[in-house]
Design a protein around this motif. Structure first.
Motif, short mmCIF file in Angstrom:
data_model
loop_
_atom_site.label_atom_id
_atom_site.label_comp_id
_atom_site.label_asym_id
_atom_site.label_seq_id
_atom_site.Cartn_x
_atom_site.Cartn_y
_atom_site.Cartn_z
N VAL A 36 0.86 -1.18 0.00
CA VAL A 36 0.00 0.00 0.00
C VAL A 36 0.90 1.24 0.00
CG1 VAL A 36 -1.71 1.25 1.38
CG2 VAL A 36 -1.81 -1.24 1.24
N PRO A 37 0.65 2.24 -0.84
CA PRO A 37 -0.51 2.44 -1.72
C PRO A 37 -0.33 1.93 -3.15
CG PRO A 37 0.79 4.44 -1.65
CD PRO A 37 1.50 3.46 -0.75
N LYS A 38 0.77 1.23 -3.44
CA LYS A 38 1.03 0.80 -4.81
C LYS A 38 -0.09 -0.09 -5.35
CE LYS A 38 4.14 -2.42 -5.40
NZ LYS A 38 3.32 -3.55 -5.93
N ASP A 41 -5.20 1.82 -2.45
CA ASP A 41 -5.01 2.93 -1.52
C ASP A 41 -6.28 3.35 -0.79
OD1 ASP A 41 -6.33 4.10 -3.63
OD2 ASP A 41 -4.80 5.60 -4.06
N ARG A 60 -9.20 6.50 3.14
CA ARG A 60 -8.46 6.89 1.93
C ARG A 60 -6.98 7.14 2.22
NH1 ARG A 60 -13.07 9.86 2.62
NH2 ARG A 60 -14.78 9.53 1.14
N ARG A 61 -6.24 7.27 1.12
CA ARG A 61 -4.83 7.67 1.13
C ARG A 61 -3.98 6.72 1.98
NH1 ARG A 61 -7.89 12.11 1.72
NH2 ARG A 61 -7.44 12.29 3.95
N GLY A 63 -1.17 4.40 3.27
CA GLY A 63 0.26 4.42 3.01
C GLY A 63 0.86 5.80 2.93
N ALA A 67 -2.76 9.36 5.78
CA ALA A 67 -3.66 8.21 5.65
C ALA A 67 -4.77 8.25 6.69
CB ALA A 67 -2.87 6.92 5.78
N ASN A 95 -9.11 1.32 -5.41
CA ASN A 95 -8.10 2.26 -5.90
C ASN A 95 -8.71 3.63 -6.15
OD1 ASN A 95 -5.54 0.91 -6.03
ND2 ASN A 95 -6.37 -0.36 -7.67
N TRP A 294 2.46 1.55 5.50
CA TRP A 294 1.07 1.35 5.93
C TRP A 294 0.97 0.84 7.37
CZ3 TRP A 294 3.66 -1.30 2.08
CH2 TRP A 294 4.14 -2.56 2.43
#
Length: 302
Positions: A36-38, A41, A60-61, A63, A67, A95, A294
Motif C-alpha cells: 500500500v498504496p502501490k 489505496d 483513503r490515502r 500508506g 492516511a 483504488n 502502511w
C-alpha cells in the motif's frame, strides 16, 4: 483504543453498547499481503444488520502521511442487546477513491458474541484479486456466489460461527503486541525457487525446521525489492504459516499450498514459489504484519 475503532463505534449507533455490563463485542482486524498504496489505496468497510446498513466508511490515502487508516486496522462493534445480533461485514480494497475500481472483496456473516470480545481476522490477499467489482460507492461480488466469499483464491462459505473465534488480544494482531513486523524483502533476500508438485499443489518441506514461503508475482503486485524498471526486481507476497489462507505442513512433511497458487501459476499470474529458512527472520504468521509505510505500530487493548 485506536482512532479507527472510535470512529466505528460512534457511527454504529444501533449496535453501540449503552450502559451494558459485560462487553459483547467483535473486533475486526483487517490486513493485507499487498503493498500500500502501490496495489490499493482505499479501504472500505461496510456493516449490515439484516438489510439495514449500519456502517459504511472508506479510509483513503492508505500508506501516505495523511492516511485515514493504517494496517492492520481494527474496528470494534458492540451489541445493544446482550449479544447475538447477526451482522454482515464487507471489506474491500479499492483504488483512487470510494467509487474507484475494486480489487478484492471479503464478506463475513457472523453474530456479535456474548460476554466477551472476539477477534475476527479479515485479510485482503493477492490470491483473491478480482473478487469484487464497483457498483458506485457499493461493492459487489465478482467471483463467488451469494453466501460465499473468497479466501486464498477459493470460494468458501461467508458464514463464521462467532463462538469459534478467539478472544481479542493485541498480540494476535500487532506483531506480538510490541509492533513487530515482517520485512518481506530482507527475509526472502536469499530465497530459492521451490519445485511445485502441481498435482497436489505442494512443495518439499525441511524436516522439523521452520520455513517461510512467498509467491513471486508475474507483475508488480506485492512487496518489491527494487525500483520499477530494475531488471532483477522481484515482487513478493508472503504467505502465513499454519493458516487456511497461507500454507500448512502435512503429515508427510510436505508444505501444502492453496490450490489457487497452482491455478494462478498456470495462468501466469504467479512466476514462482520461493522458500527461505525461518532463522534470521521469524516465521510469518497472521499475527505478524508486513513492514511498510502502511504499518500500524499501535497495539492498545480495546
Amino acid at each position: 483504543m485506536s482512532r479507527g475503532r472510535r470512529l466505528a463505534l460512534a457511527a454504529l449507533a444501533a449496535l453501540a453498547c449503552g450502559g451494558c455490563g459485560e462487553v459483547d463485542e467483535i473486533v475486526i482486524a483487517i490486513s493485507t499481503d499487498l503493498a500500500v498504496p502501490k496495489d490499493f489505496d482505499v479501504l472500505q468497510v461496510q456493516v449490515f444488520e439484516g438489510n439495514q446498513g449500519k456502517f459504511n466508511r472508506p479510509y483513503r490515502r492508505l500508506g501516505g502521511s495523511d492516511a485515514e487508516a493504517q494496517l492492520p486496522a481494527t474496528l470494534g462493534f458492540f451489541s445493544s442487546d446482550a449479544g447475538g445480533e447477526s451482522i454482515r461485514i464487507k471489506v474491500a480494497a479499492r483504488n483512487k477513491d470510494d467509487v474507484g475500481p475494486v480489487r478484492i472483496l471479503r464478506e463475513v456473516v457472523t453474530t456479535i458474541p456474548k460476554d466477551r470480545v472476539a477477534l475476527l481476522t479479515v485479510s485482503l490477499d493477492f490470491l483473491c484479486d478480482g473478487s469484487g467489482q464497483a457498483a458506485g460507492s457499493d461493492v459487489e461480488r465478482a467471483l463467488c456466489d451469494e453466501g460465499q466469499t473468497c479466501v486464498a483464491g477459493a470460494c468458501v462459505s461467508s458464514e463464521i460461527d462467532s463462538s469459534t473465534l478467539p478472544d481479542y488480544s493485541s498480540r494476535d494482531v500487532f506483531g506480538g503486541g510490541d509492533g513487530e513486523c515482517f520485512d518481506v524483502t530482507t527475509c526472502f533476500a536469499d530465497a530459492t525457487p521451490a519445485e511445485v508438485d502441481t498435482a497436489g499443489c505442494t512443495i518439499a518441506g525441511d524436516g522439523a525446521a521452520l520455513r517461510n514461503v512467498a509467491l513471486e508475482t508475474a507483475g508488480d503486485d506485492g512487496i518489491c525489492d527494487g525500483d520499477e524498471g530494475d531488471e532483477d526486481r522481484r515482487c513478493l507476497v508472503a504467505l502465513n504459516a499454519d493458516s487456511d489462507s497461507g500454507f500448512r505442513v502435512g503429515d508427510d512433511g510436505r508444505i501444502q499450498l492453496p490450490p489457487a497458487v497452482c491455478e494462478q501459476m498456470a495462468q501466469k499470474k504467479i512466476a514462482a514459489v520461493l522458500t527461505a529458512p525461518a532463522t534470521s527472520c521469524v516465521q510469518k504468521t497472521a499475527g505478524l504484519p508486513t513492514c511498510g509505510p502502511w504499518l500500524a505500530s499501535r497495539s492498545e487493548e480495546p
